[in-house]
Each structure stands twice: as structure tokens, then as C-alpha cells.
Design a protein around this motif. Structure first.
Motif, mmCIF file in Angstrom:
data_model
loop_
_atom_site.group_PDB
_atom_site.id
_atom_site.type_symbol
_atom_site.label_atom_id
_atom_site.label_comp_id
_atom_site.label_asym_id
_atom_site.label_seq_id
_atom_site.Cartn_x
_atom_site.Cartn_y
_atom_site.Cartn_z
ATOM 1 N N ASP A 209 10.585 3.117 3.441
ATOM 2 C CA ASP A 209 10.451 3.080 4.331
ATOM 3 C C ASP A 209 9.607 3.989 5.129
ATOM 4 O OD1 ASP A 209 13.366 3.058 4.238
ATOM 5 O OD2 ASP A 209 14.301 4.527 4.322
ATOM 6 N N ARG A 210 8.568 4.875 4.657
ATOM 7 C CA ARG A 210 7.595 5.219 4.676
ATOM 8 C C ARG A 210 6.305 4.410 5.214
ATOM 9 N NH1 ARG A 210 6.601 7.963 7.242
ATOM 10 N NH2 ARG A 210 9.164 7.406 7.438
ATOM 11 N N ILE A 211 6.318 3.920 4.152
ATOM 12 C CA ILE A 211 5.182 2.071 4.183
ATOM 13 C C ILE A 211 5.677 1.680 5.389
ATOM 14 C CG2 ILE A 211 4.510 0.205 3.374
ATOM 15 C CD1 ILE A 211 4.860 1.235 0.683
ATOM 16 N N ARG A 212 7.254 1.489 5.615
ATOM 17 C CA ARG A 212 7.245 0.307 6.908
ATOM 18 C C ARG A 212 7.387 0.575 8.483
ATOM 19 N NH1 ARG A 212 13.255 -2.435 5.949
ATOM 20 N NH2 ARG A 212 12.191 -3.178 8.201
ATOM 21 N N ALA A 213 7.353 2.696 8.006
ATOM 22 C CA ALA A 213 7.169 3.574 9.810
ATOM 23 C C ALA A 213 5.632 3.340 9.319
ATOM 24 C CB ALA A 213 7.665 4.404 8.924
ATOM 25 N N SER A 214 5.052 3.570 9.065
ATOM 26 C CA SER A 214 3.757 4.379 9.155
ATOM 27 C C SER A 214 2.999 3.040 9.267
ATOM 28 C CB SER A 214 2.871 5.066 7.607
ATOM 29 O OG SER A 214 3.988 6.479 8.078
ATOM 30 N N CYS A 215 2.431 1.876 8.504
ATOM 31 C CA CYS A 215 2.168 0.415 8.307
ATOM 32 C C CYS A 215 2.289 -0.598 8.861
ATOM 33 C CB CYS A 215 0.967 0.684 6.768
ATOM 34 S SG CYS A 215 0.823 2.060 6.048
ATOM 35 N N PRO A 216 3.414 -0.877 9.786
ATOM 36 C CA PRO A 216 4.546 -1.431 10.233
ATOM 37 C C PRO A 216 3.605 -3.073 10.463
ATOM 38 C CG PRO A 216 4.441 -0.371 12.112
ATOM 39 C CD PRO A 216 3.801 0.044 11.002
ATOM 40 N N ASN A 217 2.477 -3.171 10.470
ATOM 41 C CA ASN A 217 1.978 -4.457 10.248
ATOM 42 C C ASN A 217 1.326 -4.694 9.469
ATOM 43 O OD1 ASN A 217 2.930 -4.643 13.018
ATOM 44 N ND2 ASN A 217 1.443 -3.213 14.293
ATOM 45 N N SER A 218 1.272 -4.257 8.517
ATOM 46 C CA SER A 218 0.166 -5.007 7.475
ATOM 47 C C SER A 218 1.268 -5.357 6.642
ATOM 48 C CB SER A 218 0.199 -3.304 6.250
ATOM 49 O OG SER A 218 1.492 -2.784 5.767
ATOM 50 N N LEU A 219 0.225 -6.296 5.079
ATOM 51 C CA LEU A 219 1.007 -7.371 4.595
ATOM 52 C C LEU A 219 1.778 -6.661 4.035
ATOM 53 C CD1 LEU A 219 1.348 -10.186 3.720
ATOM 54 C CD2 LEU A 219 -0.886 -9.984 2.321
ATOM 55 N N LEU A 220 0.978 -5.577 3.589
ATOM 56 C CA LEU A 220 1.752 -4.595 1.704
ATOM 57 C C LEU A 220 3.261 -3.928 3.186
ATOM 58 C CD1 LEU A 220 1.574 -2.226 -0.396
ATOM 59 C CD2 LEU A 220 0.779 -0.744 0.916
ATOM 60 N N SER A 221 3.340 -3.622 4.310
ATOM 61 C CA SER A 221 4.760 -3.209 4.695
ATOM 62 C C SER A 221 5.534 -5.118 4.228
ATOM 63 C CB SER A 221 4.911 -3.265 6.367
ATOM 64 O OG SER A 221 6.192 -2.836 6.433
ATOM 65 N N SER A 222 5.232 -5.756 4.271
ATOM 66 C CA SER A 222 5.808 -7.183 4.945
ATOM 67 C C SER A 222 6.287 -7.375 3.163
ATOM 68 C CB SER A 222 4.595 -8.548 5.032
ATOM 69 O OG SER A 222 5.444 -9.493 4.906
ATOM 70 N N SER A 245 3.279 -14.240 8.280
ATOM 71 C CA SER A 245 2.670 -13.837 10.059
ATOM 72 C C SER A 245 1.440 -14.660 9.552
ATOM 73 C CB SER A 245 3.111 -12.963 10.074
ATOM 74 O OG SER A 245 1.913 -11.455 10.066
ATOM 75 N N ASP A 246 1.416 -15.317 10.984
ATOM 76 C CA ASP A 246 0.262 -16.001 11.274
ATOM 77 C C ASP A 246 -1.181 -15.761 11.036
ATOM 78 O OD1 ASP A 246 1.419 -18.539 11.937
ATOM 79 O OD2 ASP A 246 1.431 -18.253 14.346
ATOM 80 N N HIS A 247 -0.532 -13.895 11.065
ATOM 81 C CA HIS A 247 -1.520 -13.015 11.336
ATOM 82 C C HIS A 247 -2.298 -12.385 9.979
ATOM 83 C CE1 HIS A 247 -3.866 -8.879 11.943
ATOM 84 N NE2 HIS A 247 -3.386 -8.260 11.613
ATOM 85 N N HIS A 248 -1.060 -12.141 9.157
ATOM 86 C CA HIS A 248 -1.252 -11.913 7.804
ATOM 87 C C HIS A 248 -2.321 -13.062 6.912
ATOM 88 C CE1 HIS A 248 1.779 -9.012 7.877
ATOM 89 N NE2 HIS A 248 1.036 -8.389 7.893
#
Length: 409
Positions: A209-222, A245-248
């Protein structure tokens, strides 16, 4: 005369930057003889924020706040706070060494004499993931802990008065007194005497939850949303790449091409040094690596690669890429595009690498300092850049194993 790195202790951000520089000297992927670290770290921080190559296991992200939170609960004063925290971190060593899973134990070799404690290694990551709420550097946090206690006492008075009036306390005012996330799971009984690396389901959920909330646009979160982690060499080899995602995908494409093309520059550097000291076997080994690099090089992709987009993705965002670094990289890419197979006989390309290292290292350059040359092991940065992926794989596996645990009622 021994080299000395010092800084004036003006503010927390300056101190954090300096500590980060110091930590780079210990990181496995940071043998940065050609000054590529700023680009490497920019990619790594976008893909996997909060991580570093000297982090080992995920549960240290809980060990550290558990230790500090317990000391805060006891209201340990500043003059004893850092000393006691240091002692408790060293106490982690023995139970971890007694457990069935010893991979990644801090102090496994040095024992309790280890010089760098997990807290200093994980401090930035704890902040990036929103587990650490205090904005201060670790040392400043230690020094200011008495002030933290005073602010909490004052807050209780305000809360009591507000309750009497039927008012609410400002959320930011309450947050300013908190050092750690309020949902931090409780440590296991008798911690740290029974420490181990296995995460509970609740702990894994918290970190997720912390990763998804703090780094939502990262590959780590994905990636934490995926199932079983993939044991592949690099993130662009992940079996779920097609669903990224296309961005990643774009980030990984540029990261991969940068890794591929600059690997040749590192090999050229090693070959040139091996030739100077006439270590023929080492020369042959590096030249064989170079031949393998040529054969696997995606030359058509490199020739059509937009370096202007490379800089758009990596410059800024907290990372400074010097003009000289950008010039060197672009010149090496251009030399590779013209004729990759002739780079070892191309005096311009060879000189480009040599001058780059000499400019960066000055009198300590291995091209001009015989002692520095003879002290090296013969291998500098011979591995391809994979942007902390080996460490991230361990984290993802630790998280996956925790998510498989039965949830306690």
C-alpha cells in the motif's frame, strides 16, 4: 595524502545528497569510471524509487522504523537515542544469522563491527515510500527527538482543549509530530531478539500500500500487482513486459539501449588499461567480451534511437546530468553508429574513453597513475547496467512470499 570528502552541515537535503554520494562508493553497480551514474540513477529512480543497490532484504524497511518507534515510545532522550538505536540494529545480526534464511544479512561478514547500519541504507527509501514521515536526515532526526517529544506533549494539550470545544485538530499539525506512518504494523513479540526476513501478510500489505500510494506511476508499483516474480536478468526481459504501460515500455527501451551502447565504452576502457600493463590474458578476455558485445548489439535500434528523447526522460527530476557527460555519451553513441566493429581500432573512439576517464579522475586516472592502475583488479564496470533490478527482484520475491501467508484474525 589521503583523499577527504567533507561538507558544511547547513541543511538536511545537502546532507542526504552527500551521504548518497558516499554510499555510491559501496554499491555493486556503481563502478562508474566513465561518469555514467547520473543517467543510470535517473532511470533507476524512475523505475524503482526508494531502492538502492546496497539494500538487501525488504523487511529492513520495517526493522528500522520498529526500532526507532520503540525508542520514541520510551521517550528516550537525544543524548542516548542514537546510541541505543545503534545497539538495537546490531542486535538484529545474531537472530538473523540463526534463522534459516541468512541471505542479505547486514554484518554477515563484519559481525557487530559493521560500519554502515541498515538504517542509513534504508533511510531515503523509507522516505520515498512514505513509511518515514519525518523530513529530516537521520542525524538531524536523532538530534531533534527531544523537540519532537515536546511538540507531541503540546499537541495533546491542544487536542484536549479542542475536544472540550468540539473542534478538530488540523491534520497537518498532527502529522508534523509523527515520525512514522500511523499504520505501521506492530513488530513481532520480543523483537529484535526473534528477527527474521519473512514478512507477515499484514506487513506485506502495508508495504504494498505504501509503494502504490507514494510511487503510483513507477514500474515498481506496477510489478507489485503481478503474481510470482520473474527471475530474469533485466527488467526489460520480464515475461509480463507486453502488459506494461506505454510509459514504462518507453523508459525501459531507452534504459536498455543506454545500457547496451555504453557497455562497449566500459569494455574499451578495460581493454586499454589491460594493454598498458601488458596483461595478455586479461586483454584476450576483455576482447572476447567486446566481440560478444558487437554480435549482440542492436545496431539498427541504436541508429534510429532518439537521444533527444533520452535526455528528456533523464534530465531534471532531481538528477543533474552535466553537459560534459551528455557530450561524452552522444559522441560515443555516434562512434558506435558509424562502425561499432571498428571501435577498438578507431583512435578517436579510444581517445574519447581515455580522455573522459582522465578528466574525471585527474591525477588518480589509471592512464597516468601507475600505482592506481596496478591496484585495480582488472575489471571495472564490465557488467551491463540493469538499474538495481537484482535488488528489486529480491524485494518482489519477499513481498510475494509475504502475500502468500495466511492473514491473521
Amino acid at each position: 595524502m589521503a583523499s577527504v570528502l567533507a561538507w558544511i552541515d547547513h541543511d538536511a537535503k545537502a546532507r542526504e545528497r552527500t551521504l548518497r554520494i558516499l554510499s555510491l562508493f559501496q554499491e555493486k553497480e556503481s563502478r562508474d569510471e566513465l561518469g555514467l551514474g547520473s543517467v543510470r540513477d535517473s532511470f533507476a529512480d524512475k523505475l524503482f524509487p526508494g531502492t538502492s543497490t546496497i539494500q538487501t532484504r525488504l523487511r529492513y524497511m520495517l526493522f528500522v522504523p520498529w526500532i526507532y518507534h520503540s525508542l520514541e515510545e520510551k521517550r528516550l532522550p537525544a543524548d542516548r537515542f542514537a546510541i541505543q538505536a545503534d545497539s538495537m540494529e546490531r542486535e538484529l545480526l545474531q537472530p538473523l544469522m540463526n534463522s534459516d534464511d541468512q541471505a542479505g544479512v547486514f554484518g554477515k561478514t563484519a559481525g557487530k563491527k559493521l560500519k554502515r547500519l541498515p538504517s542509513s541504507v534504508y533511510w531515503a527509501g523509507l522516505g520515498a515510500w512514505g513509511i518515514r514521515l519525518t523530513p529530516f536526515s537521520q542525524e538531524e532526526y536523532h538530534r531533534r527527538i527531544d523537540d519532537t517529544y515536546r511538540r507531541r506533549t503540546a499537541l495533546k494539550v491542544l487536542e484536549k482543549d479542542a475536544k472540550t470545544r468540539g473542534d478538530d485538530i488540523d491534520v497537518e499539525l498532527r502529522r508534523a509530530t509523527q515520525s512514522w506512518h500511523r499504520s505501521l504494523p506492530e513488530p513481532p513479540d520480543h523483537f529484535p531478539q526473534n528477527a527474521e526476513f519473512a514478512l507477515s501478510r499484514q506487513e506485506a500489505e502495508f508495504i504494498k500500500d505504501r509503494i502504490r500510494a507514494s510511487c503510483p506511476n513507477s514500474l515498481l508499483s506496477s510489478l507489485i500487482l503481478h503474481g510470482k516474480p520473474a527471475d530474469v536478468y533485466a527488467p526489460w526481459e520480464h515475461p509480463d513486459y507486453g502488459s506494461f504501460s506505454d510509459h514504462h515500455k518507453e523508459l525501459l527501451t531507452h534504459a536498455r539501449l543506454f545500457s547496451e551502447v555504453m557497455h562497449g565504452a566500459s569494455l574499451s576502457y578495460n581493454i586499454q588499461l589491460a594493454r598498458i600493463i601488458k596483461r595478455n590474458q586479461l586483454v584476450s578476455e576483455h576482447e572476447e567480451r567486446f566481440d560478444g558485445w558487437i554480435k549482440s548489439l542492436p545496431l539498427e535500434e541504436i541508429r534510429s534511437w532518439s537521444t533527444s528523447r533520452l535526455w528528456e526522460l533523464t534530465m531534471g527530476h532531481g538528477h543533474v546530468i552535466k553537459p560534459s557527460t551528455r557530450t561524452f555519451i552522444e559522441q560515443w553513441i555516434n562512434q558506435t553508429r558509424v562502425s561499432a566493429k571498428n571501435l577498438l581500432s578507431n583512435t578517436t573512439a579510444m581517445s574519447l574513453v581515455k580522455k573522459r576517464e582522465m578528466t574525471l579522475k585527474g591525477p588518480r586516472s589509471r592512464f597516468r597513475n601507475r600505482r592506481a592502475l596496478e591496484q585495480r583488479g582488472g575489471y571495472s564496470g564490465v557488467g551491463r547496467l540493469v538499474y538495481r533490478w537484482p535488488n528489486v527482484k529480491v524485494f518482489l520475491n519477499d513481498l510475494y512470499q509475504g502475500m502468500k501467508q495466511e492473514e491473521k484474525c
